[in-house]
Design a protein around this motif. Structure first.
Motif, PDB file in Angstrom:
ATOM      1  N   TRP A   1      45.167  42.249  37.792  1.00 17.50           N
ATOM      2  CA  TRP A   1      45.226  41.602  36.486  1.00 17.50           C
ATOM      3  C   TRP A   1      43.831  41.460  35.882  1.00 17.50           C
ATOM      4  CZ3 TRP A   1      49.045  40.618  33.209  1.00 17.50           C
ATOM      5  CH2 TRP A   1      50.358  40.562  33.686  1.00 17.50           C
ATOM      6  N   THR A   2      42.878  41.049  36.705  1.00 10.88           N
ATOM      7  CA  THR A   2      41.516  40.845  36.214  1.00 10.88           C
ATOM      8  C   THR A   2      40.888  42.150  35.748  1.00 10.88           C
ATOM      9  OG1 THR A   2      41.244  38.996  37.758  1.00 10.88           O
ATOM     10  CG2 THR A   2      39.248  39.923  36.795  1.00 10.88           C
TER      11      THR A   2
ATOM     12  N   TYR B   1      41.691  35.818  38.605  1.00 10.34           N
ATOM     13  CA  TYR B   1      41.250  36.604  39.760  1.00 10.34           C
ATOM     14  C   TYR B   1      41.794  36.029  41.067  1.00 10.34           C
ATOM     15  CZ  TYR B   1      38.105  38.657  43.218  1.00 10.34           C
ATOM     16  OH  TYR B   1      37.597  39.300  44.319  1.00 10.34           O
ATOM     17  N   THR B   2      41.830  34.710  41.174  1.00  6.98           N
ATOM     18  CA  THR B   2      42.268  34.073  42.418  1.00  6.98           C
ATOM     19  C   THR B   2      43.774  33.861  42.479  1.00  6.98           C
ATOM     20  OG1 THR B   2      41.813  31.894  41.424  1.00  6.98           O
ATOM     21  CG2 THR B   2      40.066  32.891  42.748  1.00  6.98           C
ATOM     22  N   SER B   3      44.496  34.247  41.426  1.00  7.50           N
ATOM     23  CA  SER B   3      45.947  34.063  41.429  1.00  7.50           C
ATOM     24  C   SER B   3      46.611  35.065  42.366  1.00  7.50           C
ATOM     25  CB  SER B   3      46.504  34.220  40.010  1.00  7.50           C
ATOM     26  OG  SER B   3      46.278  35.537  39.528  1.00  7.50           O
ATOM     27  N   LYS B   4      47.753  34.688  42.869  1.00  6.14           N
ATOM     28  CA  LYS B   4      48.525  35.530  43.783  1.00  6.14           C
ATOM     29  C   LYS B   4      49.903  35.788  43.188  1.00  6.14           C
ATOM     30  CE  LYS B   4      45.273  35.315  46.929  1.00  6.14           C
ATOM     31  NZ  LYS B   4      44.477  36.481  47.339  1.00  6.14           N
ATOM     32  N   PRO B   5      50.438  36.996  43.321  1.00  9.18           N
ATOM     33  CA  PRO B   5      49.756  38.195  43.822  1.00  9.18           C
ATOM     34  C   PRO B   5      49.082  38.962  42.685  1.00  9.18           C
ATOM     35  CG  PRO B   5      52.071  38.669  43.499  1.00  9.18           C
ATOM     36  CD  PRO B   5      51.870  37.230  43.071  1.00  9.18           C
ATOM     37  N   ASN B   6      48.390  40.015  43.024  1.00  6.36           N
ATOM     38  CA  ASN B   6      47.821  40.968  42.065  1.00  6.36           C
ATOM     39  C   ASN B   6      46.745  40.369  41.160  1.00  6.36           C
ATOM     40  OD1 ASN B   6      49.691  43.001  42.952  1.00  6.36           O
ATOM     41  ND2 ASN B   6      51.244  42.097  41.622  1.00  6.36           N
ATOM     42  N   GLY B   7      46.053  39.341  41.641  1.00  2.00           N
ATOM     43  CA  GLY B   7      45.011  38.740  40.817  1.00  2.00           C
ATOM     44  C   GLY B   7      43.900  39.714  40.478  1.00  2.00           C
ATOM     45  N   LEU B   8      43.511  40.531  41.448  1.00  2.00           N
ATOM     46  CA  LEU B   8      42.450  41.508  41.213  1.00  2.00           C
ATOM     47  C   LEU B   8      42.869  42.538  40.170  1.00  2.00           C
ATOM     48  CD1 LEU B   8      39.761  42.871  41.853  1.00  2.00           C
ATOM     49  CD2 LEU B   8      40.869  44.005  43.795  1.00  2.00           C
TER      50      LEU B   8
ATOM     51  N   THR C   1      38.017  26.379  39.981  1.00  3.26           N
ATOM     52  CA  THR C   1      37.905  27.050  41.285  1.00  3.26           C
ATOM     53  C   THR C   1      36.900  26.328  42.182  1.00  3.26           C
ATOM     54  OG1 THR C   1      36.347  28.594  40.220  1.00  3.26           O
ATOM     55  CG2 THR C   1      38.624  29.325  40.465  1.00  3.26           C
TER      56      THR C   1
END
Length: 220
Positions: A150-151, A141-148, A85
């Motif tokens: 998932w984390t 966390y930074t993945s799209k979509p739904n990273g938050l 990152t």
């Protein structure tokens, strides 16, 4: 003849298990708060937790007889944590080459040359062992979509696994599980930990994100 009542030395005291559970909830609340702040809150969280983990590994390596050099362990661990990152522009091959040549070369001039190779290997192993999981968390966390989402559910699964293993293992655990590594671990606790993680992932990944339940079970 008079008698004196024995002074009360203390009232109710929480058990070590309760202290650990309460501490876990406090840490979990702090983690969730920093995650919700945004990327800089997550970076701060990684630095805090990663630093504590590296410090603990450093002390553990000393007990194992090959203390990881702090000047190699901490910078390299931080780099690996952010290598996907914030530091993704830095060439990993170059960093590993510098760690190899510079790290081993430094022991030619530092005390304890005979343990130089083992200490260098311990430092590199610790940096990878601690840093790379944090790197994967940041990438998630930074993945799209739904990273938050998932984390958060991954963190919930880890906490649920640890709490379930601790509760069940301390109450009904009878069969040792890798006693040479951790004498207090039990088979019952390990099974409970897996079940706890699976339940959280089924609820979170399957019901919230709509992923196939079988995939959610495998992730748990």
């Amino acid at each position: 003849m008079t008698t004196r009542n024995a002074p009360l030395t203390g009232g109710w005291r929480p058990s070590p298990l309760m202290v650990r559970i309460l501490s876990a909830f406090v840490i979990l609340a702090m983690v969730i708060g920093l995650v919700l702040v945004g990327i800089y809150g997550v970076y701060a969280l990684v630095l805090l937790l990663g630093g504590l983990a590296l410090y603990e590994f450093n002390a553990l390596s000393d007990k194992m007889g090959s203390r990881a050099p702090a000047w190699l362990l901490f910078p390299l661990g931080v780099f690996f944590a952010f290598s996907g990152t914030a530091l993704k522009q830095v060439d990993v091959t170059l960093v590993l080459a510098l760690a190899l040549v510079g790290g081993l070369g430094a022991f030619l001039f530092l005390p304890g040359q005979r343990q130089g190779l083992s200490r260098w290997a311990m430092g590199l192993a610790g940096a990878l062992y601690i840093g790379m999981p944090f790197n994967f968390y940041l990438l998630l966390y930074t993945s799209k979509p739904n990273g938050l989402v998932w984390t958060l559910f991954t963190i919930f699964a880890v906490v649920a696994s640890d709490a379930s293993a601790l509760l069940v293992g301390s109450r009904i655990g009878r069969h040792p599980f890798f006693a040479t590594i951790s004498p207090r671990k039990t088979v019952e606790g390990a099974i409970a930990g897996v079940v706890g993680a699976v339940i959280v992932m089924v609820i979170g990944v399957s019901m919230v994100l709509g992923i196939n339940p079988l995939h959610a079970i495998a992730l748990g």
